[in-house]
Design a protein around this motif. Structure first.
Motif, PDB file in Angstrom:
ATOM      1  N   ASP A  45     -19.993   4.853  -5.380  1.00 16.93           N
ATOM      2  CA  ASP A  45     -20.595   5.729  -5.312  1.00 16.93           C
ATOM      3  C   ASP A  45     -21.904   5.823  -5.725  1.00 16.93           C
ATOM      4  OD1 ASP A  45     -18.721   7.825  -3.803  1.00 16.93           O
ATOM      5  OD2 ASP A  45     -18.322   8.324  -5.681  1.00 16.93           O
ATOM      6  N   GLY A  46     -22.058   4.191  -5.855  1.00 18.35           N
ATOM      7  CA  GLY A  46     -23.067   3.879  -6.595  1.00 18.35           C
ATOM      8  C   GLY A  46     -23.765   4.335  -8.231  1.00 18.35           C
ATOM      9  N   GLU A  47     -22.671   4.849  -8.912  1.00 20.88           N
ATOM     10  CA  GLU A  47     -22.888   5.559 -10.038  1.00 20.88           C
ATOM     11  C   GLU A  47     -23.084   4.784 -11.186  1.00 20.88           C
ATOM     12  OE1 GLU A  47     -20.939   9.219 -10.640  1.00 20.88           O
ATOM     13  OE2 GLU A  47     -21.668   9.812  -8.046  1.00 20.88           O
ATOM     14  N   MET A  48     -22.676   3.544 -11.225  1.00 19.32           N
ATOM     15  CA  MET A  48     -22.016   2.248 -11.414  1.00 19.32           C
ATOM     16  C   MET A  48     -22.277   1.495 -11.627  1.00 19.32           C
ATOM     17  SD  MET A  48     -18.479   2.268 -14.370  1.00 19.32           S
ATOM     18  CE  MET A  48     -18.891   3.882 -15.467  1.00 19.32           C
ATOM     19  N   SER A  49     -22.407   0.546 -12.514  1.00 19.02           N
ATOM     20  CA  SER A  49     -22.441  -0.936 -12.125  1.00 19.02           C
ATOM     21  C   SER A  49     -21.790  -1.724 -11.870  1.00 19.02           C
ATOM     22  CB  SER A  49     -24.019  -1.857 -12.686  1.00 19.02           C
ATOM     23  OG  SER A  49     -22.579  -1.962 -13.997  1.00 19.02           O
ATOM     24  N   PRO A  50     -21.484  -2.881 -10.801  1.00 18.06           N
ATOM     25  CA  PRO A  50     -20.452  -3.565 -10.702  1.00 18.06           C
ATOM     26  C   PRO A  50     -20.279  -4.513 -11.666  1.00 18.06           C
ATOM     27  CG  PRO A  50     -22.139  -3.916  -8.636  1.00 18.06           C
ATOM     28  CD  PRO A  50     -22.858  -3.200 -10.257  1.00 18.06           C
ATOM     29  N   GLY A  51     -21.274  -4.260 -13.198  1.00 20.15           N
ATOM     30  CA  GLY A  51     -21.194  -5.886 -14.358  1.00 20.15           C
ATOM     31  C   GLY A  51     -20.015  -4.702 -15.029  1.00 20.15           C
ATOM     32  N   VAL A  52     -20.088  -3.639 -15.809  1.00 17.50           N
ATOM     33  CA  VAL A  52     -19.760  -2.714 -16.159  1.00 17.50           C
ATOM     34  C   VAL A  52     -18.209  -2.312 -15.537  1.00 17.50           C
ATOM     35  CG1 VAL A  52     -19.323  -0.310 -16.943  1.00 17.50           C
ATOM     36  CG2 VAL A  52     -21.497  -1.120 -16.766  1.00 17.50           C
ATOM     37  N   VAL A  53     -17.825  -1.879 -13.867  1.00 16.50           N
ATOM     38  CA  VAL A  53     -16.412  -2.047 -14.022  1.00 16.50           C
ATOM     39  C   VAL A  53     -15.698  -3.513 -13.940  1.00 16.50           C
ATOM     40  CG1 VAL A  53     -15.213  -1.469 -11.689  1.00 16.50           C
ATOM     41  CG2 VAL A  53     -17.406  -0.476 -11.953  1.00 16.50           C
ATOM     42  N   ARG A  54     -16.559  -4.625 -14.256  1.00 15.35           N
ATOM     43  CA  ARG A  54     -15.893  -6.000 -14.119  1.00 15.35           C
ATOM     44  C   ARG A  54     -14.961  -6.423 -15.021  1.00 15.35           C
ATOM     45  NH1 ARG A  54     -17.279 -10.539 -15.512  1.00 15.35           N
ATOM     46  NH2 ARG A  54     -16.368 -12.802 -15.305  1.00 15.35           N
ATOM     47  N   MET A  55     -16.067  -5.621 -16.401  1.00 16.78           N
ATOM     48  CA  MET A  55     -15.450  -5.280 -17.887  1.00 16.78           C
ATOM     49  C   MET A  55     -13.584  -4.264 -17.544  1.00 16.78           C
ATOM     50  SD  MET A  55     -16.513  -7.918 -18.938  1.00 16.78           S
ATOM     51  CE  MET A  55     -16.564  -7.748 -20.860  1.00 16.78           C
ATOM     52  N   ALA A  56     -14.278  -3.631 -16.887  1.00 12.68           N
ATOM     53  CA  ALA A  56     -12.983  -2.332 -17.412  1.00 12.68           C
ATOM     54  C   ALA A  56     -12.645  -2.910 -16.662  1.00 12.68           C
ATOM     55  CB  ALA A  56     -13.458  -0.954 -17.121  1.00 12.68           C
ATOM     56  N   PHE A  57     -12.482  -3.858 -15.644  1.00 12.59           N
ATOM     57  CA  PHE A  57     -11.306  -4.775 -14.700  1.00 12.59           C
ATOM     58  C   PHE A  57      -9.999  -5.332 -15.609  1.00 12.59           C
ATOM     59  CE2 PHE A  57      -9.511  -7.335 -11.604  1.00 12.59           C
ATOM     60  CZ  PHE A  57      -8.357  -6.312 -10.937  1.00 12.59           C
ATOM     61  N   ILE A  58     -11.228  -6.191 -16.301  1.00 11.30           N
ATOM     62  CA  ILE A  58     -10.809  -7.265 -17.338  1.00 11.30           C
ATOM     63  C   ILE A  58      -9.982  -6.830 -17.798  1.00 11.30           C
ATOM     64  CG2 ILE A  58     -11.620  -9.040 -18.334  1.00 11.30           C
ATOM     65  CD1 ILE A  58     -13.429  -9.542 -16.930  1.00 11.30           C
ATOM     66  N   GLU A  59     -10.096  -6.003 -18.431  1.00 14.27           N
ATOM     67  CA  GLU A  59      -9.832  -5.225 -19.671  1.00 14.27           C
ATOM     68  C   GLU A  59      -8.301  -4.495 -19.673  1.00 14.27           C
ATOM     69  OE1 GLU A  59     -10.533  -5.455 -22.911  1.00 14.27           O
ATOM     70  OE2 GLU A  59     -11.808  -7.308 -22.415  1.00 14.27           O
ATOM     71  N   ALA A  60      -8.234  -4.378 -18.191  1.00 15.67           N
ATOM     72  CA  ALA A  60      -6.629  -3.179 -17.690  1.00 15.67           C
ATOM     73  C   ALA A  60      -5.872  -4.527 -17.283  1.00 15.67           C
ATOM     74  CB  ALA A  60      -6.925  -2.219 -16.236  1.00 15.67           C
ATOM     75  N   ALA A  61      -6.697  -5.469 -16.726  1.00 15.00           N
ATOM     76  CA  ALA A  61      -5.816  -6.597 -16.501  1.00 15.00           C
ATOM     77  C   ALA A  61      -5.095  -7.015 -17.256  1.00 15.00           C
ATOM     78  CB  ALA A  61      -6.822  -7.590 -15.611  1.00 15.00           C
ATOM     79  N   LYS A  62      -6.000  -7.674 -18.405  1.00 12.75           N
ATOM     80  CA  LYS A  62      -5.186  -8.066 -19.799  1.00 12.75           C
ATOM     81  C   LYS A  62      -4.516  -7.286 -20.622  1.00 12.75           C
ATOM     82  CE  LYS A  62      -9.650 -10.380 -21.449  1.00 12.75           C
ATOM     83  NZ  LYS A  62     -10.263 -11.312 -21.880  1.00 12.75           N
ATOM     84  N   GLU A  63      -4.047  -6.446 -20.087  1.00 10.92           N
ATOM     85  CA  GLU A  63      -3.328  -5.569 -20.908  1.00 10.92           C
ATOM     86  C   GLU A  63      -2.297  -5.248 -20.132  1.00 10.92           C
ATOM     87  OE1 GLU A  63      -4.095  -0.489 -22.478  1.00 10.92           O
ATOM     88  OE2 GLU A  63      -3.839  -0.674 -20.523  1.00 10.92           O
TER      89      GLU A  63
END
Length: 92
Positions: A45-63
């Motif tokens: 939706d353009g409300e968050m940067s891809p870099g922040v999303v990337r970090m959230a995705f990586i943390e979820a994947a590691k978990e």
């Protein structure tokens, strides 16, 4: 990242990350996965940067015990750094 042992999947976009979560994510939901899902929606939706999303995705994947090979570069937060002339002083 992939369910298959010994194979890798490269994810380079928020759409690929969303598809991976929907179609291939192992196990059940977790708090970090929920955060990554919400971050993906906000980025779309353009409300968050891809870099922040990337970090959230990586943390979820590691978990979820998904191996992640992330490049060793800093992740952009989408915020421009501000340089102020008043804070810079010359050394004598």
């Amino acid at each position: 990242m992939t369910r298959q042992v010994g194979s890798m999947k490269v994810i380079t976009s928020i759409m690929q990350a969303a598809e991976f979560i929907v179609n291939e994510w192992p196990g059940t939901d977790s708090e970090k996965l929920d955060i990554a899902k919400h971050a993906l929606i906000k980025c779309y939706d353009g409300e968050m940067s891809p870099g922040v999303v990337r970090m959230a995705f990586i943390e979820a994947a590691k978990e979820a015990d998904i191996y992640v090979e992330a490049p060793g570069r800093p992740v952009s937060t989408g915020k421009a750094e501000k340089w102020r002339k008043g804070n810079m002083r010359r050394r004598a």
